[in-house]
Design a protein around this motif. Structure first.
Motif, PDB file in Angstrom:
ATOM      1  N   THR A 185     -15.999 -32.401 -16.343  1.00 24.62           N
ATOM      2  CA  THR A 185     -16.953 -31.313 -16.579  1.00 24.62           C
ATOM      3  C   THR A 185     -17.183 -30.513 -15.305  1.00 24.62           C
ATOM      4  O   THR A 185     -17.266 -29.271 -15.334  1.00 24.62           O
ATOM      5  N   THR A 186     -17.273 -31.196 -14.175  1.00 20.66           N
ATOM      6  CA  THR A 186     -17.441 -30.509 -12.893  1.00 20.66           C
ATOM      7  C   THR A 186     -16.259 -29.592 -12.601  1.00 20.66           C
ATOM      8  O   THR A 186     -16.433 -28.462 -12.132  1.00 20.66           O
ATOM      9  N   LEU A 187     -15.058 -30.049 -12.886  1.00 23.38           N
ATOM     10  CA  LEU A 187     -13.870 -29.217 -12.681  1.00 23.38           C
ATOM     11  C   LEU A 187     -13.899 -27.987 -13.583  1.00 23.38           C
ATOM     12  O   LEU A 187     -13.540 -26.883 -13.162  1.00 23.38           O
ATOM     13  N   VAL A 188     -14.322 -28.168 -14.826  1.00 26.55           N
ATOM     14  CA  VAL A 188     -14.407 -27.040 -15.767  1.00 26.55           C
ATOM     15  C   VAL A 188     -15.374 -25.979 -15.246  1.00 26.55           C
ATOM     16  O   VAL A 188     -15.065 -24.784 -15.215  1.00 26.55           O
ATOM     17  N   VAL A 189     -16.550 -26.413 -14.839  1.00 26.68           N
ATOM     18  CA  VAL A 189     -17.564 -25.469 -14.344  1.00 26.68           C
ATOM     19  C   VAL A 189     -17.089 -24.805 -13.055  1.00 26.68           C
ATOM     20  O   VAL A 189     -17.305 -23.594 -12.844  1.00 26.68           O
ATOM     21  N   ILE A 206      -7.238 -24.795 -19.286  1.00 26.79           N
ATOM     22  CA  ILE A 206      -6.443 -25.244 -20.426  1.00 26.79           C
ATOM     23  C   ILE A 206      -6.207 -26.750 -20.310  1.00 26.79           C
ATOM     24  O   ILE A 206      -6.140 -27.460 -21.318  1.00 26.79           O
ATOM     25  N   VAL A 207      -6.123 -27.232 -19.067  1.00 26.33           N
ATOM     26  CA  VAL A 207      -5.990 -28.668 -18.837  1.00 26.33           C
ATOM     27  C   VAL A 207      -7.360 -29.327 -18.717  1.00 26.33           C
ATOM     28  O   VAL A 207      -7.689 -30.259 -19.462  1.00 26.33           O
ATOM     29  N   PHE A 208      -8.203 -28.848 -17.809  1.00 30.80           N
ATOM     30  CA  PHE A 208      -9.478 -29.519 -17.536  1.00 30.80           C
ATOM     31  C   PHE A 208     -10.401 -29.528 -18.749  1.00 30.80           C
ATOM     32  O   PHE A 208     -10.998 -30.556 -19.087  1.00 30.80           O
ATOM     33  N   LEU A 209     -10.532 -28.379 -19.418  1.00 29.92           N
ATOM     34  CA  LEU A 209     -11.474 -28.274 -20.530  1.00 29.92           C
ATOM     35  C   LEU A 209     -11.063 -29.156 -21.686  1.00 29.92           C
ATOM     36  O   LEU A 209     -11.859 -29.943 -22.213  1.00 29.92           O
ATOM     37  N   TRP A 210      -9.784 -29.055 -22.090  1.00 23.12           N
ATOM     38  CA  TRP A 210      -9.391 -29.817 -23.274  1.00 23.12           C
ATOM     39  C   TRP A 210      -9.279 -31.307 -22.973  1.00 23.12           C
ATOM     40  O   TRP A 210      -9.486 -32.136 -23.868  1.00 23.12           O
ATOM     41  N   CYS A 211      -8.989 -31.664 -21.738  1.00 20.45           N
ATOM     42  CA  CYS A 211      -9.038 -33.083 -21.368  1.00 20.45           C
ATOM     43  C   CYS A 211     -10.479 -33.597 -21.424  1.00 20.45           C
ATOM     44  O   CYS A 211     -10.729 -34.741 -21.832  1.00 20.45           O
TER      45      CYS A 211
END
Length: 471
Positions: A185-189, A206-211
């Protein structure tokens, strides 16, 4: 909410038999609902327009409706699909790992399951559209149909990226599930914060969010059957939607979830949390619905051909819409009453077109299992196949899909299939046959699917038993 599993007796060789998971009817039903809603939604979105000067443009009619923006908060089901994929993917990986399987074998199985039907789609589209160009079909109509493959390809890239990371993410989840989710979640934000200054960075989500959304499925898969409580689940649904309303109300994100879809944003993770909680909350009711025989039959059939339906329906819709522009068939203006009344006919048309496609290409979704003596594919072959697959997909995401890229993508996907070979048999030793028998009550040797040699030697039960258990 873990899927219950049957205990299998220990084999005479000392190697335990593979657990045969019972079919999780709720996950089957959830994935069928997602697929059906996506197909129906696309029939209300694709609207090609032929202008008096001969040019062709497309309109997303549904997205242009003022009333649609709040509705999409409810019907943006892509996060739910990744939650379901996380549940089944984690269980598949654990079954494979329990019998000595490796992450490379898991990646090989996932890649083959997804890119074999995609390779057929790209090859057929390239050959058909190249022939259409040779026979004088308007280039703009051809390009319109080419764009029909764009959305299935981005989904394929996102789903593959999430699934191929399952061995790594499962290890993190086993150690600290909530910390793993918090890290993603931190990576997404963080990506969202810098996407204004570095627009290309947005595609990292595309990677961080869906993971991260897939990780929600991991948490559901390990949740005790009677926990969390209904009040807790309702609280999660309310809290995530309130936070979603806050970040969109403050202007940090757009309120239109279609805008937040590609590249994906933190909003979809919030939606995923709400949908995962709603799935768990409604499980008692959905279990009863999914247990009906006719529901099981329809959902099971669709589940075994879900990727073929998803990959082909939009290109077929674009092809049908584009070709109708060349005829005198009545074409009501987009958004008019006549246009809306024509949508059921469009849906029927897509179902009719999908029927021969499923008959011709549906079997490509069945996992190709090698004999027990097949050699394991080298790590370099699996890694190279993954790279080869993502090259045309990334090109299409950044530069748009063209007829030439369609041909190149078909070649890359075909090469990847050749590199991957077939899934090796693992973890089964054939039990002693009863006297006078040929191998069990079905008359087939244990470890075969539908009588095919080596059919179920891997981490799956025979295909007809479960639509939601993946290779």
């Amino acid at each position: 909410m873990g899927v219950p599993q049957q205990r299998q007796p220990q084999q005479a060789s000392g190697v335990p038999d593979l657990p045969a998971p019972e079919r999780d009817l709720v996950i089957d039903l959830a994935r069928f609902f997602c697929l059906a809603l996506v197909v129906v939604g696309h029939t209300m979105m694709v609207s090609p327009v032929l202008h008096p000067d001969g040019t062709v443009t497309t309109e997303n009619t549904l997205a242009l409706q003022d009333w649609f923006e709040p509705i999409i908060w409810i019907f943006m089901v892509m996060p739910l699909f990744f939650v379901a994929g996380g549940i089944t993917g984690l269980q598949s990986w654990r079954r494979l790992r329990a019998h000595g399987g490796t992450g490379l074998e898991f990646a090989q199985a996932r890649l083959l399951r997804l890119i074999r039907p995609a390779a057929a789609l790209l090859a057929v589209m390239f050959a058909g559209l190249w022939a259409a160009r040779m026979f004088g079909v308007e280039p703009q109509v051809v390009e319109l149909i080419v764009t029909g493959a764009g959305m299935p390809l981005w989904f394929l890239a996102a789903y593959l990226a999430a699934q191929l990371n399952i061995p790594l993410l499962a290890a993190l989840h086993d150690r600290a599930p909530w910390l793993a989710l918090a890290g993603l979640t931190t990576l997404v934000v963080a990506v969202d914060c810098f996407r204004g200054a570095l627009p290309l960075l947005a595609y990292a989500n595309i990677v961080f969010l869906w993971c991260a959304v897939q990780q929600l499925g991991f948490i559901l898969a390990d949740a005790p059957e009677r926990r969390p409580s209904a009040s807790t689940l309702v609280g999660i649904i309310v809290a995530t939607n309130l936070l979603l309303g806050l970040v969109t109300g403050l202007g940090l994100y757009r309120g239109n979830m279609l805008v937040n879809l590609n590249p994906p944003t933190f909003c979809l993770l919030l939606l995923g949390g709400a949908q995962a909680a709603a799935l768990q909350l409604s499980r008692p009711v959905l279990t009863g619905v999914a247990a009906a025989k006719w529901v099981r039959a329809v959902v099971g059939l669709a589940g075994r051909r879900a990727m073929t339906v998803y990959l082909w329906h939009l290109p077929l819709l674009a092809a049908m819409s584009g070709l109708l522009l060349l005829t005198g068939f009545p074409k009501p203006a987009a958004g008019t009453a006549g246009w809306w009344w024509s949508r059921p006919l469009v849906l029927v048309g897509i179902i009719v077109l999908l029927t021969p496609v499923l008959a011709a290409f549906g079997r490509l979704e069945e996992r190709p299992t090698a004999s027990a003596h097949s050699r394991r594919r080298p790590a370099a072959a699996v890694v190279t196949a993954a790279v080869v697959v993502f090259i045309p997909v990334a090109d299409a995401a950044f530069n748009g899909l063209t007829l030439g890229l369609l041909g190149g993508g078909a070649a890359c996907f075909a090469l990847a299939v050749l590199l991957l070979g077939r899934i090796p048999v693992r973890g089964r030793s054939r039990p002693a046959r009863p006297e006078g028998g040929t191998g069990g009550v079905t008359g087939r040797p244990e470890g075969t699917a539908n009588g095919a040699p080596g059919g179920a030697g891997g981490p799956l039960p025979p295909t007809p038993l479960s639509a939601n258990v993946e290779p």
